[in-house]
Scaffold this motif. Structure first.
Motif, PDB file in Angstrom:
ATOM      1  N   GLU A 213      -9.258 -19.084  23.193  1.00  0.00           N
ATOM      2  CA  GLU A 213      -7.752 -20.110  23.218  1.00  0.00           C
ATOM      3  C   GLU A 213      -8.137 -21.086  22.200  1.00  0.00           C
ATOM      4  N   GLY A 214      -9.101 -21.443  21.743  1.00  0.00           N
ATOM      5  CA  GLY A 214      -8.795 -22.528  20.718  1.00  0.00           C
ATOM      6  C   GLY A 214     -10.263 -23.087  20.506  1.00  0.00           C
ATOM      7  N   LEU A 215     -10.443 -24.335  19.864  1.00  0.00           N
ATOM      8  CA  LEU A 215     -11.366 -25.147  20.324  1.00  0.00           C
ATOM      9  C   LEU A 215     -11.142 -26.530  21.052  1.00  0.00           C
ATOM     10  N   VAL A 216     -12.796 -26.381  21.973  1.00  0.00           N
ATOM     11  CA  VAL A 216     -12.467 -27.375  23.407  1.00  0.00           C
ATOM     12  C   VAL A 216     -13.398 -28.676  22.844  1.00  0.00           C
ATOM     13  N   VAL A 217     -12.925 -29.496  23.152  1.00  0.00           N
ATOM     14  CA  VAL A 217     -13.312 -30.607  22.610  1.00  0.00           C
ATOM     15  C   VAL A 217     -14.119 -32.141  23.099  1.00  0.00           C
ATOM     16  N   THR A 218     -15.133 -31.664  23.705  1.00  0.00           N
ATOM     17  CA  THR A 218     -15.487 -32.944  25.337  1.00  0.00           C
ATOM     18  C   THR A 218     -16.029 -34.333  24.704  1.00  0.00           C
ATOM     19  N   VAL A 219     -14.521 -35.045  25.086  1.00  0.00           N
ATOM     20  CA  VAL A 219     -15.092 -36.745  24.712  1.00  0.00           C
ATOM     21  C   VAL A 219     -15.257 -37.981  26.150  1.00  0.00           C
ATOM     22  N   SER A 220     -15.635 -38.552  25.555  1.00  0.00           N
ATOM     23  CA  SER A 220     -15.767 -39.704  26.594  1.00  0.00           C
ATOM     24  C   SER A 220     -16.627 -41.111  25.599  1.00  0.00           C
ATOM     25  N   GLY A 221     -16.274 -42.311  26.779  1.00  0.00           N
ATOM     26  CA  GLY A 221     -16.257 -43.760  25.977  1.00  0.00           C
ATOM     27  C   GLY A 221     -16.279 -44.664  27.183  1.00  0.00           C
ATOM     28  N   LYS A 222     -16.957 -45.780  26.530  1.00  0.00           N
ATOM     29  CA  LYS A 222     -17.238 -46.718  27.342  1.00  0.00           C
ATOM     30  C   LYS A 222     -16.375 -48.015  27.189  1.00  0.00           C
ATOM     31  N   ASP A 223     -15.879 -48.954  27.824  1.00  0.00           N
ATOM     32  CA  ASP A 223     -14.746 -50.138  27.840  1.00  0.00           C
ATOM     33  C   ASP A 223     -14.091 -49.430  27.108  1.00  0.00           C
ATOM     34  N   VAL A 224     -12.813 -48.684  26.869  1.00  0.00           N
ATOM     35  CA  VAL A 224     -11.776 -48.018  26.365  1.00  0.00           C
ATOM     36  C   VAL A 224     -10.687 -48.918  26.635  1.00  0.00           C
ATOM     37  N   SER A 225     -10.367 -49.298  25.093  1.00  0.00           N
ATOM     38  CA  SER A 225      -8.964 -49.962  25.871  1.00  0.00           C
ATOM     39  C   SER A 225      -7.813 -49.381  25.380  1.00  0.00           C
ATOM     40  N   LEU A 226      -6.836 -49.507  25.811  1.00  0.00           N
ATOM     41  CA  LEU A 226      -4.972 -49.701  26.271  1.00  0.00           C
ATOM     42  C   LEU A 226      -4.324 -50.063  25.633  1.00  0.00           C
TER      43      LEU A 226
END
Length: 228
Positions: A213-226
């Motif tokens: 179905e496509g390219l699956v990209v796994t992402v992660s982060g710490k102390d992520v600001s919104l």
């Protein structure tokens, strides 16, 4: 955030209606959280936010939420100096703390996946290459080069990897040279490429996995600001 304060007061006064008020407050904050995501530079066709936990009002009063799930579709992300469309992005934010006067938030950790279709990868290519699923965790890249006055088109199977936490790299496993000097280098100049990918500020690309179905990209982060 006057509306939320009113809901908190109502919850105290109307104890019997706590469940309904709790859900109403959750819906209100989910709407606010969608605004935080948009203000963080995420441009998408739609954003859905689900604040987990009960009693929700207790979390709201403390301005801290255990888990906030975000689902965005049709994201316009930056890929180097070009735009790329990300079909779906699903992220789980944990230990979310409100910042400012409810103008933004900060997540202790974030983890999720993004899905990019092969059509969108092709559209974002600056090498005039066509990208498709190649089977067995590979992608199929087709490119054309000019050799001795004629057009030579070759399709290669490529491995896709994550590089430096912000880039996806496509590299052909093998390029058929057909005994013509310099063919491999010319074909690789079309089929091998890298794409910086910035889906959400503060998150890193951990791995990429080609699927039908496509390219699956796994992402992660710490102390992520919104937003704020």
């Amino acid at each position: 955030m006057r509306a939320l304060r009113i809901l908190l007061i109502l919850a105290v006064v109307l104890g019997g209606a706590l469940v309904g008020i709790d859900r109403l407050a959750a819906s209100y904050v989910e709407s606010e959280a969608a605004g935080w995501t948009k203000a963080s530079g995420v441009r998408s066709e739609s954003i859905e936010v689900d604040v987990k936990g009960f009693l929700f009002l207790t979390q709201a009063a403390a301005e801290r939420f255990d888990e906030v799930d975000v689902r965005a579709t049709g994201i316009q992300a930056q890929a180097g100096d070009r735009k790329i469309r990300v079909g779906e992005l699903d992220v789980v934010l944990r230990d979310v703390t409100v910042t400012g006067d409810w103008t933004g938030a900060r997540a202790g950790t974030a983890a999720g996946t993004a899905l990019i279709s092969y059509a969108d990868l092709t559209a974002a290519s600056e090498r005039e290459a066509t990208v498709a699923y190649g089977g067995n965790g590979k992608v199929k890249v087709t490119g054309s080069v000019q050799i001795l006055g004629r057009t030579l088109t070759r399709t290669v199977l490529s491995t896709v990897t994550a590089v430096n936490g912000d880039t996806i790299r496509f590299r052909a496993d093998e390029v058929p040279g057909e005994g013509i000097p310099g063919v491999e280098e010319l074909v690789r100049a079309r089929t091998d490429f890298e794409r910086p990918l910035h889906v959400l500020a503060g998150m890193k690309v951990e791995k990429v996995e080609p699927r039908p179905e496509g390219l699956v990209v796994t992402v992660s982060g710490k102390d992520v600001s919104l937003a704020g």
